[in-house]
Design an enzyme around this catalytic site. Structure first.
Site, PDB file in Angstrom:
ATOM      1  N   SER A 167       0.818  -1.220   0.000  1.00  0.00           N
ATOM      2  CA  SER A 167       0.000   0.000   0.000  1.00  0.00           C
ATOM      3  C   SER A 167       0.848   1.265   0.000  1.00  0.00           C
ATOM      4  CB  SER A 167      -0.915   0.024   1.230  1.00  0.00           C
ATOM      5  OG  SER A 167      -1.904  -0.957   1.124  1.00  0.00           O
ATOM      6  N   GLN A 168       0.273   2.311  -0.547  1.00  0.00           N
ATOM      7  CA  GLN A 168       0.876   3.639  -0.512  1.00  0.00           C
ATOM      8  C   GLN A 168       1.085   4.054   0.950  1.00  0.00           C
ATOM      9  OE1 GLN A 168      -1.733   6.431  -2.361  1.00  0.00           O
ATOM     10  NE2 GLN A 168      -0.461   8.211  -1.924  1.00  0.00           N
TER      11      GLN A 168
END
Length: 218
Positions: A67-68
């Site tokens: 994930s970012q």
């Protein structure tokens, strides 16, 4: 599996990432410190480590992504984790989000649907001084044998609020989950107010991989 060294340069890149997240609105200093403490490059294959401290998601194989950092920080901030909280993470993935949670509480349980990712990540997280309790299976159904949980975090997009997860929340506990269709979801924070009552807060829009399983996308 030996972790890549965490150099002075890497630590400097993490400090810059933390400042970027602060500018983007992350306010919880404990969450920012957790992001600053976890060497994200160690969750990337050797040839891709140069991408680790950009604020973006990145493919990790098996149709999944790491994930970012903004998303990790945003979801973690919404959980409001205390040091004694028992946390369930749905979707271990690369193990990066799990490692951030472990900076805030040692009581982390995490379940991964994909067996290949589970094996790879379990080997990586086993090297931690205080590893999480990891499981391979249908995360949409939670871990009823270890419930109740103070906080539940879902790192994949769900079409609805999975009832099994709501039932595994302690009264006063919070669930953070992206809910929507296959392309866009809205982050939802649910608090269990009593045995039968739940409050729901809808927040920003995100884009996650789908939550697989009986109480997800099937």
């Amino acid at each position: 599996m030996h972790a890549a060294p965490d150099t002075y340069r890497h630590r400097g890149m993490r400090r810059a990432l933390v400042e970027d997240l602060r500018r983007k609105g992350i306010r919880d200093e404990q969450v920012l410190a957790a992001i600053g403490a976890v060497p994200r490059h160690q969750f990337f294959a050797a040839g891709f480590q140069s991408h680790a401290y950009h604020d973006k998601a990145f493919p990790i194989g098996e149709g999944q992504t790491i994930s970012q950092p903004y998303t990790v920080a945003y979801q973690t901030e919404l959980l409001r984790i205390g040091p004694q909280d028992k946390v369930l993470e749905i979707g271990t993935g690369s193990g990066y989000q799990c490692s951030v949670l472990l900076q805030l509480t040692p009581h982390v349980f995490s379940i991964e649907y994909n067996a290949v990712l589970f094996e790879r990540t379990a080997r990586r997280l086993a090297q931690l001084p205080q590893p999480p309790q990891l499981f391979c299976g249908d995360g949409s159904l939670g871990l009823p044998q270890h419930a109740p949980f103070d906080k539940i975090l879902v790192t994949a997009g769900s079409p609805t609020l999975p009832r099994p997860l709501l039932q595994q929340l302690r009264v006063g506990g919070a669930l953070v989950i992206p809910v929507g269709d296959a392309t866009r979801q809205r982050m939802v924070r649910v608090v269990r107010e009593s045995e039968e009552e739940f409050s729901r807060q809808e927040l920003e829009e995100f884009r996650f991989v789908p939550l697989l399983g009986k109480a997800g996308w099937g």
